[in-house]
Design a protein around this motif. Structure first.
Motif, PDB file in Angstrom:
ATOM      1  N   LYS A 188       0.850  -1.074   0.146  1.00  0.00           N
ATOM      2  CA  LYS A 188       0.079   0.064   0.064  1.00  0.00           C
ATOM      3  C   LYS A 188       0.798   1.343  -0.017  1.00  0.00           C
ATOM      4  CE  LYS A 188      -3.784   0.816   2.125  1.00  0.00           C
ATOM      5  NZ  LYS A 188      -4.708   0.937   3.232  1.00  0.00           N
ATOM      6  N   ALA A 189       2.026   1.092   0.752  1.00  0.00           N
ATOM      7  CA  ALA A 189       2.981   2.371   0.945  1.00  0.00           C
ATOM      8  C   ALA A 189       3.682   2.528  -0.546  1.00  0.00           C
ATOM      9  CB  ALA A 189       3.806   2.103   1.776  1.00  0.00           C
ATOM     10  N   LYS A 190       4.320   1.520  -0.925  1.00  0.00           N
ATOM     11  CA  LYS A 190       5.100   1.680  -2.079  1.00  0.00           C
ATOM     12  C   LYS A 190       4.660   1.178  -3.641  1.00  0.00           C
ATOM     13  CE  LYS A 190       9.070   1.113   1.111  1.00  0.00           C
ATOM     14  NZ  LYS A 190      10.128   0.394   1.456  1.00  0.00           N
ATOM     15  N   GLY A 191       3.414   0.401  -3.619  1.00  0.00           N
ATOM     16  CA  GLY A 191       3.001   0.038  -4.994  1.00  0.00           C
ATOM     17  C   GLY A 191       2.242   1.113  -5.753  1.00  0.00           C
ATOM     18  N   ALA A 192       2.413   0.912  -6.876  1.00  0.00           N
ATOM     19  CA  ALA A 192       1.819   1.649  -8.158  1.00  0.00           C
ATOM     20  C   ALA A 192       0.652   1.165  -8.723  1.00  0.00           C
ATOM     21  CB  ALA A 192       3.117   2.075  -8.904  1.00  0.00           C
ATOM     22  N   TYR A 193       0.530  -0.040  -8.851  1.00  0.00           N
ATOM     23  CA  TYR A 193      -0.581  -0.706  -9.616  1.00  0.00           C
ATOM     24  C   TYR A 193      -1.959  -0.805  -8.683  1.00  0.00           C
ATOM     25  CZ  TYR A 193      -2.936  -3.978 -12.603  1.00  0.00           C
ATOM     26  OH  TYR A 193      -3.757  -4.651 -13.744  1.00  0.00           O
ATOM     27  N   GLY A 194      -2.914  -0.086  -9.194  1.00  0.00           N
ATOM     28  CA  GLY A 194      -4.180   0.186  -8.354  1.00  0.00           C
ATOM     29  C   GLY A 194      -4.877  -0.961  -8.125  1.00  0.00           C
ATOM     30  N   PRO A 195      -4.991  -2.198  -8.968  1.00  0.00           N
ATOM     31  CA  PRO A 195      -5.578  -3.384  -8.246  1.00  0.00           C
ATOM     32  C   PRO A 195      -4.892  -3.937  -7.312  1.00  0.00           C
ATOM     33  CG  PRO A 195      -5.973  -3.345 -10.640  1.00  0.00           C
ATOM     34  CD  PRO A 195      -5.013  -2.129 -10.149  1.00  0.00           C
ATOM     35  N   ALA A 196      -3.447  -3.974  -7.397  1.00  0.00           N
ATOM     36  CA  ALA A 196      -2.587  -4.502  -6.349  1.00  0.00           C
ATOM     37  C   ALA A 196      -2.769  -3.842  -5.060  1.00  0.00           C
ATOM     38  CB  ALA A 196      -1.138  -4.590  -6.793  1.00  0.00           C
ATOM     39  N   THR A 197      -2.939  -2.471  -5.075  1.00  0.00           N
ATOM     40  CA  THR A 197      -3.028  -1.884  -3.635  1.00  0.00           C
ATOM     41  C   THR A 197      -4.140  -2.091  -3.123  1.00  0.00           C
ATOM     42  OG1 THR A 197      -3.517   0.417  -4.808  1.00  0.00           O
ATOM     43  CG2 THR A 197      -1.279  -0.058  -4.334  1.00  0.00           C
ATOM     44  N   GLU A 198      -5.232  -2.090  -3.988  1.00  0.00           N
ATOM     45  CA  GLU A 198      -6.606  -2.331  -3.622  1.00  0.00           C
ATOM     46  C   GLU A 198      -6.737  -4.029  -2.853  1.00  0.00           C
ATOM     47  OE1 GLU A 198      -9.205  -1.965  -6.767  1.00  0.00           O
ATOM     48  OE2 GLU A 198      -8.765   0.192  -7.069  1.00  0.00           O
ATOM     49  N   LEU A 199      -6.239  -4.894  -3.714  1.00  0.00           N
ATOM     50  CA  LEU A 199      -5.982  -6.337  -2.984  1.00  0.00           C
ATOM     51  C   LEU A 199      -5.358  -6.080  -1.582  1.00  0.00           C
ATOM     52  CD1 LEU A 199      -6.275  -9.405  -3.195  1.00  0.00           C
ATOM     53  CD2 LEU A 199      -4.245  -9.399  -4.149  1.00  0.00           C
ATOM     54  N   ALA A 200      -4.112  -5.234  -1.768  1.00  0.00           N
ATOM     55  CA  ALA A 200      -3.408  -5.163  -0.416  1.00  0.00           C
ATOM     56  C   ALA A 200      -4.263  -4.714   0.796  1.00  0.00           C
ATOM     57  CB  ALA A 200      -2.260  -4.332  -0.621  1.00  0.00           C
ATOM     58  N   ASP A 201      -5.125  -3.794   0.667  1.00  0.00           N
ATOM     59  CA  ASP A 201      -6.091  -2.981   1.304  1.00  0.00           C
ATOM     60  C   ASP A 201      -6.994  -4.217   1.811  1.00  0.00           C
ATOM     61  OD1 ASP A 201      -7.012  -0.766   2.940  1.00  0.00           O
ATOM     62  OD2 ASP A 201      -8.849  -1.232   1.664  1.00  0.00           O
TER      63      ASP A 201
END
Length: 223
Positions: A188-201
């Protein structure tokens, strides 16, 4: 005189028409630029194409796939070993949630032209299950990954049954989930790809709730 006046009038009308045409063209150009969000006919949306990702997104997907696979292996072991229906239900929910997430992340990696970790659950736990202080920051390697069980832990779990299995499963899965939350927090802090940061959340929200649930099943009031 009349001829001269007519020529002047025609010249003025022509100049007005040219000015109006140029004004309309300029106006139309402004509308297209602000309304469509395009430049030179190419979309400027951050979700366009497959390039809107960085190394952290790749590391997160590769690491979390391996992490999830071990969680599935642990959850599948509950069938026939757990004595608590609540533990069996939790294990089944973990399987239902994390299986599709593995498929989703594998799809990203294939689209990006990156390696998808091989499907060998339980094969690489050499880094120990404590995860180390920096385990969640990468996920690039499988040894030392935050929350991963080592071979000894997995062997103990597979040999346990009844209430002993319930206690060991919950204890190990709490640690496993905590590692996943750590990895997801970094994404969430360092990723750039929206779907990946959403999955992380979603991982943070879902697995934090399951940690609280497992602590309660262990009789702990604080999750």
């Amino acid at each position: 005189m009349t001829s001269t006046r007519t020529l002047v009038r025609r010249a003025a009308l022509a100049a007005t028409a040219v000015t109006a045409t140029l004004a309309l063209a300029a106006c139309g150009g402004d509308d297209g630029g602000s309304g469509s969000g395009t430049a030179a006919g190419k979309p400027t949306s951050p979700t366009a194409g497959t390039g809107a990702h960085n190394d952290q997104d790749v590391a997160f997907a590769q690491g979390m796939i391996t992490h999830h696979r071990q969680a599935l292996e642990m959850s599948e072991s509950a069938a026939g070993r757990a004595s608590s229906a609540k533990v069996e239900d939790l294990a089944a929910r973990i399987e239902r949630a994390q299986g599709p997430e593995i498929e989703k992340m594998s799809g990203w990696l294939k689209t990006w032209g990156e390696e998808v970790p091989s499907a060998t659950p339980g094969a690489d736990h050499s880094g120990g299950h404590t995860g180390g202080g920096s385990g969640g920051s990468g996920g690039t390697g499988h040894s030392g990954m935050a929350g991963m069980m080592d071979a000894e832990d997995m062997t103990r779990l597979m040999k346990a049954s009844g209430k002993d299995f319930d206690t060991l499963f919950l204890t190990l899965m709490i640690e496993h989930h905590e590692g996943a939350v750590e990895m997801a927090t970094t994404e969430k802090a360092k990723g750039a790809y929206g779907p990946a940061t959403e999955l992380a959340d979603a991982v943070i929200t879902g697995q934090t709730a399951e940690i609280r649930e497992m602590n309660k099943l262990l009789g702990k009031s604080n999750g």
